[in-house]
Design a protein around this motif. Structure first.
Motif, PDB file in Angstrom:
ATOM      1  N   GLU A  40       4.542 -21.073  -4.493  1.00 12.39           N
ATOM      2  CA  GLU A  40       4.435 -22.322  -5.250  1.00 12.39           C
ATOM      3  C   GLU A  40       4.671 -22.069  -6.739  1.00 12.39           C
ATOM      4  O   GLU A  40       5.316 -22.881  -7.415  1.00 12.39           O
ATOM      5  N   ALA A  44       8.216 -23.395  -9.005  1.00 10.14           N
ATOM      6  CA  ALA A  44       7.942 -24.301 -10.131  1.00 10.14           C
ATOM      7  C   ALA A  44       8.523 -23.785 -11.440  1.00 10.14           C
ATOM      8  O   ALA A  44       8.481 -24.495 -12.450  1.00 10.14           O
ATOM      9  N   GLN A  49      14.332 -23.454 -10.642  1.00 10.90           N
ATOM     10  CA  GLN A  49      14.809 -24.821 -10.431  1.00 10.90           C
ATOM     11  C   GLN A  49      16.214 -25.021 -10.982  1.00 10.90           C
ATOM     12  O   GLN A  49      16.990 -25.804 -10.430  1.00 10.90           O
ATOM     13  N   SER A  54      14.839 -28.626  -6.996  1.00 10.48           N
ATOM     14  CA  SER A  54      13.420 -28.781  -6.660  1.00 10.48           C
ATOM     15  C   SER A  54      13.206 -30.013  -5.787  1.00 10.48           C
ATOM     16  O   SER A  54      14.017 -30.939  -5.765  1.00 10.48           O
ATOM     17  N   TRP A  55      12.086 -30.001  -5.073  1.00 10.73           N
ATOM     18  CA  TRP A  55      11.685 -31.106  -4.207  1.00 10.73           C
ATOM     19  C   TRP A  55      10.380 -31.719  -4.713  1.00 10.73           C
ATOM     20  O   TRP A  55       9.510 -31.021  -5.222  1.00 10.73           O
ATOM     21  N   LYS A  56      10.279 -33.030  -4.533  1.00 13.23           N
ATOM     22  CA  LYS A  56       9.056 -33.731  -4.908  1.00 13.23           C
ATOM     23  C   LYS A  56       8.773 -34.793  -3.862  1.00 13.23           C
ATOM     24  O   LYS A  56       9.667 -35.532  -3.452  1.00 13.23           O
ATOM     25  N   GLN A  57       7.532 -34.841  -3.423  1.00 18.12           N
ATOM     26  CA  GLN A  57       7.150 -35.856  -2.448  1.00 18.12           C
ATOM     27  C   GLN A  57       6.795 -37.146  -3.168  1.00 18.12           C
ATOM     28  O   GLN A  57       6.076 -37.146  -4.166  1.00 18.12           O
ATOM     29  N   GLU A 542      10.807 -37.362   0.611  1.00 15.73           N
ATOM     30  CA  GLU A 542      10.992 -36.316  -0.395  1.00 15.73           C
ATOM     31  C   GLU A 542      12.243 -36.597  -1.218  1.00 15.73           C
ATOM     32  O   GLU A 542      13.242 -37.097  -0.691  1.00 15.73           O
ATOM     33  N   TYR A 544      15.026 -34.752  -3.747  1.00 13.98           N
ATOM     34  CA  TYR A 544      15.573 -33.481  -4.217  1.00 13.98           C
ATOM     35  C   TYR A 544      16.295 -33.695  -5.541  1.00 13.98           C
ATOM     36  O   TYR A 544      17.145 -34.586  -5.663  1.00 13.98           O
ATOM     37  N   THR A 545      15.939 -32.882  -6.536  1.00 12.25           N
ATOM     38  CA  THR A 545      16.621 -32.879  -7.830  1.00 12.25           C
ATOM     39  C   THR A 545      17.510 -31.643  -7.888  1.00 12.25           C
ATOM     40  O   THR A 545      17.012 -30.516  -7.815  1.00 12.25           O
TER      41      THR A 545
END
Length: 651
Positions: A40, A44, A49, A54-57, A542, A544-545
C-alpha cells in the motif's frame, strides 16, 4: 548438584517462550500484514503512480448502488448505468428495474425511471446524442429440474385479412385431446395478407379476379396448465383458442411447436427506447419486429442502427432475422439475413462493411457462426478471413478497432470455450483489413488465459486492459487482478497498476472525458475458491488514473472555447494558450458496453493546424470511418498527456 530455577524465573521464561511460540505461529500473518502495508505504501508513491497509474474506489451512496449490466457515456459527460432487473429473479418478478445516471465531474447520482427490463438489452449511440436501447428480458431461465410444467412455442395463425387479433397474457389454447396451455405474454397477430391475381383462359379472355389469402403468424410462449409429463408433445397439431367467438374463432388458431420439460432459456422482448440525455428519461419508439435478449446494436454510416442476434420470445437464438432502426422515422425495417451467436462484436469499417472478429458472448452452438470475416450488408456476402489461432476460444473475448481507426486494424484478446467451458486463452491477434488478403497474426500473450477482459482505447493510441477471470464467471476464485497497456505501434504490453476489485461476467470499463477510466460490475457464480457460496454482484466502482495524469497533471494541454459542431468542411477551431504543445488530436466515440462487447468506441486521428492562439482540427468526411454522432475531442502533447475532452458533434 543441579542448579534449580526459582518459580518466578520459570514463569518469566515460560512467558518469553510463549511469546516466541506465538510469534512463530503468527509469522505468516505478520509477514503478510507487513507485506500488505508495504505494498500500500509503494503504490501510493508519486514515482510508482507516474509509471503505473493508480486506482481509487468511488464512494457510492447505498441507495444508488446497482448491478451494472450496461454502461454508456453520454455527450452530457454523464454515464448511464443500466441494470434492469440486474440478473435478480426477485426484482424481475416485482417489476423492479434500475437505471442510475452518474456524473463523474461531481460524483453525484440520479435514479432514472426504467419502463422495461433492459437486463441484457442492446444499445448504440445515435447521431442526435440519444442512446438507443432495444431488447431485454421477458422471462428468466428455468434449468433442468426446475421445470414443473411443460412449455414451448405456440404459433398463432390469423386467416382474417380485415382484422388483426390481440391476445392477452393468460389466453388459453386447447389441444385436440383436451390438454390446455396458457400464454405467458401478450401477442398481436397481424391481418392476413390478401393477394389478387388476373388469369386468362385458353382463348386469351380475362377471367374474374382470383383472390388468395395468406394467413399471418405470430409466436408466443405457452405453458401447460397442469404439472407432469402429460402435456409434453413434439407432434404438430391445431389448437383451439378459448374465448374467441364468431369469425375470430373461425379464423384464428394455434399450431404447437415442440412443448417439453427441458431447460427453458431466457426470453427476449421487442421493446425499444431512446434515452434522452438532456431530459434524462427514456422515450418509447416503435418496438422491434423480433424479440431479442443478448443482441448487438451497431451504428452504421448513415446514422441508422443494425440489430443483430439475440434469444427470441420463446428462448430460441435468432436465425438471422436482423433489422435496422431509422432514428429519423423512429421505425424498424428488415435488414440483411445472417446468423450470429449472441452479442457478436461487429465493427464498421471503411467502405461500410462490418468486420466480425469472432468475439461473442453467451449463446449459440459451437459449430455455427464462430468464424471471423467481413460482412457486406449491400450484397449480404460474408468473406471469411484466416489466421485466427484457438478459434474455439472466442466466446467472452474482448475485441476492438485499434487506434487510430484509419489503420483499419482489429484486435481480439483472450476468450474462452463455448458456454460453461473451463477453457480460456491468453492469445491476442491482430488483423490488418487494408491488406489485399487480410489474415490474423498472433500478438503478444496476455499474462494468463483470460475471459471477460475489459479493453479501453486511450487518447494516446494505447489500449488499457483490465480484470477478467481465468474460468467461467470467476469459478474457483479465478479473478485476475491485473491491468496493462497495449501499444499498437510496438505490438507489446506494458504493466499498469493492479485493480483491487476483481471483475468477470457482467463487468464494464469506459473512458471518461477527463482521461480517467471507470470500471463497474461483476457477477461471479461463487464467492469462494471451493465454489460452495453463491456469488454476489459486485457493486463497487473503481476509477483508474493513468500515469500521464500523475506525471504531468499540472501541465496537460488545454483547449479553450470552440464550436460544438464541425463546419461544412469538417473543421473546428479552438482557442489555445500554447498551441505549440499540441502534438496530436483524436476524435473518440463514447462507449456503450456490455458483456465485453463495445462496438461503439473508436479513435480517429485528425489533422492539426496551429496558429499563435488557436488549434484547428480536420475531421475526415468518410462516414464509414467517422459515423455521425457526438465525439470527445482530445489533444495530446509529445509525452502523450491528454487534455480534457471537448464534445463535438459530427453530422
Amino acid at each position: 548438584m543441579a542448579h534449580r530455577l526459582s518459580k518466578k524465573t520459570q514463569r518469566r521464561l515460560i512467558g518469553v517462550g510463549g511469546v516466541a511460540l506465538l510469534a512463530g505461529l503468527n509469522a505468516p500473518a505478520a509477514v503478510g500484514f507487513a507485506s500488505e502495508q508495504y505494498y500500500e505504501y509503494k503504490i501510493a508513491q508519486p514515482g510508482y503512480q507516474a509509471k503505473y497509474g493508480s486506482w481509487k474506489q468511488l464512494d457510492i451512496p447505498e441507495e444508488f448502488r446497482t448491478n451494472a449490466i450496461h454502461a454508456a457515456l453520454l455527450h452530457t459527460g454523464k454515464v448511464l448505468i443500466v441494470a434492469g432487473s440486474g440478473n435478480e429473479q426477485k426484482k424481475f418478478d416485482k417489476g423492479s428495474f434500475d437505471t442510475v445516471l452518474w456524473d463523474p465531474r461531481t460524483d453525484t447520482f440520479k435514479k432514472i425511471p426504467t419502463p422495461d427490463d433492459f437486463f441484457c438489452a442492446g444499445h448504440a449511440q445515435l447521431p442526435s446524442g440519444r442512446m438507443l436501447v432495444a431488447g431485454g428480458t421477458a422471462r428468466y431461465e428455468l434449468l433442468e429440474g426446475e421445470v414443473e410444467r411443460a412449455g414451448g412455442g405456440m404459433r398463432v395463425k390469423n386467416e382474417n385479412p380485415d382484422r388483426a387479433i390481440s391476445l392477452k397474457k393468460g389466453t388459453r389454447f386447447r389441444s385436440p385431446s383436451g390438454v390446455e396451455y396458457v400464454s405467458k405474454f401478450d401477442v398481436t397477430v397481424p391481418k392476413a395478407k390478401r393477394t389478387q391475381k388476373i388469369t386468362y383462359n385458353k382463348a386469351g379472355v380475362m377471367q374474374p379476379w382470383k383472390t388468395k389469402v395468406k394467413a399471418s403468424e405470430a409466436r408466443v410462449f405457452v405453458e401447460a396448465t397442469e404439472d407432469g409429463p402429460t402435456p409434453v408433445t413434439d407432434k404438430r397439431a391445431q389448437y383451439e383458442i378459448l374465448g374467441l367467438k364468431g369469425k375470430d374463432a373461425d379464423n384464428t388458431y394455434g399450431l404447437s411447436e415442440k412443448i417439453t420439460r427441458d431447460k427453458q432459456d431466457f426470453q427476449g422482448i421487442k421493446a425499444a427506447y431512446e434515452f434522452d440525455p438532456r431530459a434524462e428519461k427514456y422515450v418509447p419508439v416503435e418496438p422491434m419486429d423480433k424479440a431479442r435478449w443478448y443482441p448487438t446494436l451497431v451504428g452504421l454510416q448513415d446514422g441508422k442502427v443494425l440489430a443483430v442476434s439475440g434469444l427470441d420470445d420463446v428462448g430460441v437464438i435468432d436465425p438471422g432475422d436482423n433489422e435496422i432502426y431509422d432514428p429519423k422515422t423512429k421505425k424498424w425495417k428488415r435488414g440483411p439475413h445472417r446468423y450470429f451467436p449472441t452479442y457478436p462484436a461487429l465493427f464498421l469499417t471503411k467502405g461500410g462493411k462490418l468486420f466480425y472478429p469472432a468475439s461473442n458472448a453467451g449463446y449459440g452452438p459451437a459449430e455455427r457462426g464462430r468464424e471471423p470475416g467481413l460482412w457486406d450488408l449491400r450484397t449480404n456476402k460474408f468473406k471469411k478471413v484466416p489466421g485466427l489461432s484457438e478459434q474455439d476460444e472466442t466466446e467472452t473475448s474482448a475485441s476492438l478497432l485499434l487506434p487510430p481507426a484509419q489503420d483499419q486494424k482489429v484486435m481480439i484478446l483472450g476468450g474462452g470455450g463455448v458456454g460453461e467451458s473451463k477453457k480460456s486463452t491468453s492469445r491476442t491477434a491482430v488483423i490488418d483489413l487494408k491488406k489485399d488478403n487480410p489474415a490474423f497474426e498472433d500478438g503478444p500473450d496476455l499474462p494468463q488465459g483470460t475471459r471477460y477482459l475489459n479493453s479501453v482505447i486511450m487518447p494516446d493510441d494505447s489500449v488499457f486492459t483490465s480484470n477478467g477471470s481465468k474460468d467461467y464467471r470467476g469459478r474457483g476464485a479465478s479473478n485476475i487482478h491485473k491491468a496493462q497497456f497495449y501499444d499498437p505501434k510496438s505490438n507489446s504490453f506494458r504493466a499498469a497498476a493492479s485493480p483491487k476489485v476483481g471483475r468477470n461476467y457482467h463487468s464494464e470499463a469506459l473512458l471518461l472525458p477527463d482521461g480517467r477510466i471507470a470500471t463497474f460490475g461483476s457477477d461471479p457464480l461463487f464467492d469462494d475458491q471451493q465454489n460452495t457460496k453463491l456469488g454476489h454482484f459486485e457493486q463497487r466502482m473503481e476509477i483508474y488514473t493513468p500515469p500521464a495524469l500523475h506525471k504531468n497533471a499540472k501541465s496537460r494541454p488545454v483547449l479553450g472555447d470552440g464550436p460544438q459542431e464541425v463546419d461544412g468542411k469538417g473543421r473546428a477551431t479552438f482557442a489555445a494558450r500554447h498551441p505549440e504543445r499540441v502534438a496530436n488530436a483524436r476524435l473518440m466515440r463514447p462507449s456503450a458496453v456490455t458483456h465485453t462487447t463495445d462496438v461503439e468506441q473508436r479513435s480517429i486521428a485528425l489533422d492539426v493546424t496551429r496558429t499563435k492562439h488557436s488549434v484547428t482540427v480536420d475531421v475526415p468526411k468518410d462516414r464509414t470511418l467517422v459515423p455521425p454522432g457526438w465525439y470527445m475531442l482530445f489533444v495530446t502533447d509529445d509525452d502523450g498527456t491528454p487534455s480534457k475532452a471537448k464534445w463535438v458533434q459530427v453530422t
